[in-house]
Design a protein around this motif. Structure first.
Motif, PDB file in Angstrom:
ATOM      1  N   TRP A 162      -5.651   2.931   8.119  1.00 53.26           N
ATOM      2  CA  TRP A 162      -6.088   2.215   6.916  1.00 53.26           C
ATOM      3  C   TRP A 162      -6.721   3.152   5.897  1.00 53.26           C
ATOM      4  N   ARG A 180       1.502  10.022  -7.645  1.00 51.66           N
ATOM      5  CA  ARG A 180       1.982  10.519  -6.347  1.00 51.66           C
ATOM      6  C   ARG A 180       3.384  11.099  -6.495  1.00 51.66           C
ATOM      7  N   THR A 213       0.552   5.633   0.859  1.00 53.35           N
ATOM      8  CA  THR A 213      -0.345   6.668   1.374  1.00 53.35           C
ATOM      9  C   THR A 213      -0.903   7.518   0.242  1.00 53.35           C
ATOM     10  N   LYS A 214      -2.075   8.052   0.482  1.00 53.59           N
ATOM     11  CA  LYS A 214      -2.744   8.894  -0.501  1.00 53.59           C
ATOM     12  C   LYS A 214      -2.005  10.226  -0.652  1.00 53.59           C
ATOM     13  N   THR A 244       3.486   3.667  -8.126  1.00 53.32           N
ATOM     14  CA  THR A 244       2.793   4.662  -7.295  1.00 53.32           C
ATOM     15  C   THR A 244       2.274   5.805  -8.155  1.00 53.32           C
ATOM     16  N   ASN A 256      -5.839   6.020   5.148  1.00 47.31           N
ATOM     17  CA  ASN A 256      -4.818   6.835   4.491  1.00 47.31           C
ATOM     18  C   ASN A 256      -4.136   6.105   3.346  1.00 47.31           C
ATOM     19  N   LEU A 257      -4.479   4.825   3.149  1.00 52.78           N
ATOM     20  CA  LEU A 257      -3.720   3.973   2.243  1.00 52.78           C
ATOM     21  C   LEU A 257      -4.515   3.564   1.015  1.00 52.78           C
ATOM     22  N   ASP A 258      -3.793   3.368  -0.082  1.00 54.57           N
ATOM     23  CA  ASP A 258      -4.335   2.732  -1.273  1.00 54.57           C
ATOM     24  C   ASP A 258      -3.536   1.464  -1.546  1.00 54.57           C
ATOM     25  N   LEU A 259      -4.242   0.360  -1.799  1.00 57.95           N
ATOM     26  CA  LEU A 259      -3.589  -0.885  -2.176  1.00 57.95           C
ATOM     27  C   LEU A 259      -3.069  -0.754  -3.606  1.00 57.95           C
ATOM     28  N   ILE A 260      -1.770  -1.000  -3.788  1.00 54.43           N
ATOM     29  CA  ILE A 260      -1.189  -0.846  -5.129  1.00 54.43           C
ATOM     30  C   ILE A 260      -0.705  -2.171  -5.716  1.00 54.43           C
ATOM     31  N   TYR A 308       0.860  -1.181   0.000  1.00 51.94           N
ATOM     32  CA  TYR A 308       0.000   0.000   0.000  1.00 51.94           C
ATOM     33  C   TYR A 308       0.898   1.234   0.000  1.00 51.94           C
TER      34      TYR A 308
END
Length: 204
Positions: A149, A176, A136-137, A173, A151-155, A134
């Motif tokens: 949780w 970002r 962070t956004k 990513t 604050n996160l995006d699964l990548i 993951y």
């Protein structure tokens, strides 16, 4: 070469639990590993307080967090990572002894591109059912915010890996830039053992 260097470093660790050792993300370095790598041989150096205040507070809170950088694991979560790990405790994998790793601040960051390779070193060669990575956004501020949780995006979710000391996988990513936190879950293959770490990165 990486395996040789890391094996030599493990041999110098001042703790007795080498037989129980496991692994961590070495690139981009997890917080405990980064502090151990930078200050393990000079952890009483007063310069750390000014030069690396986040590692300083971590050593002050519990130096064992750094000496045991390979052992940030919990047993028997059954895949319930989010339900078992409250917001703000992700970087310690919910372990109170490692709470210093959850503290926001100016952790030293690894410079990465928008796509990069994540490297695990596993001294015990357990293999993996999978890794989940993951990031962070955009807009999250690791200097002032604990990781939750939301604050996160699964990548990335990987497949299985056979037992090996060195495992790597690629992440992207896209969209970002700047300071972020990479959060990785490693579900080991030999038992229901889950490892979670935060690595501080600067995306260019």
């Amino acid at each position: 070469m990486l395996a040789l260097v890391l094996t030599m470093m493990v041999g110098m660790l001042p703790w007795s639990g080498v037989a129980q050792a496991h692994g961590t993300i070495v690139n981009p370095a997890s917080r405990a590993y980064q502090c151990w790598q930078a200050w393990g041989s000079s952890h009483t150096n007063p310069a750390m307080q000014q030069q690396d205040p986040m590692c300083y507070q971590a050593f002050q809170a519990n130096p064992d967090t750094m000496w045991n950088w390979m052992s940030q694991l919990r047993d028997g979560l059954g895949g319930n990572y989010q339900g078992s790990t409250p917001d703000g405790s992700l970087c310690s994998n919910g372990l109170s002894r490692n709470n210093s790793l959850n503290q926001p601040g100016e952790w030293r960051r690894t410079n990465v591109g928008r796509s990069f390779t994540v490297q695990l070193y596993d001294q015990a060669s357990h293999g993996a059912d999978f890794f989940r990575a993951y990031v962070t956004k955009q807009g999250f501020n690791p200097a002032t915010q604990r990781v939750g949780w939301g604050n996160l995006d699964l990548i990335t979710t990987t497949g299985r890996y056979a037992p090996a000391q060195n495992i790597s996988f690629n992440v992207s990513t896209s969209g970002r830039t700047g300071p972020h936190v990479l959060f990785v879950i490693w579900q080991a293959s030999h038992l229901d053992q889950a490892y979670m770490w935060c690595s501080d990165i600067n995306i260019s």
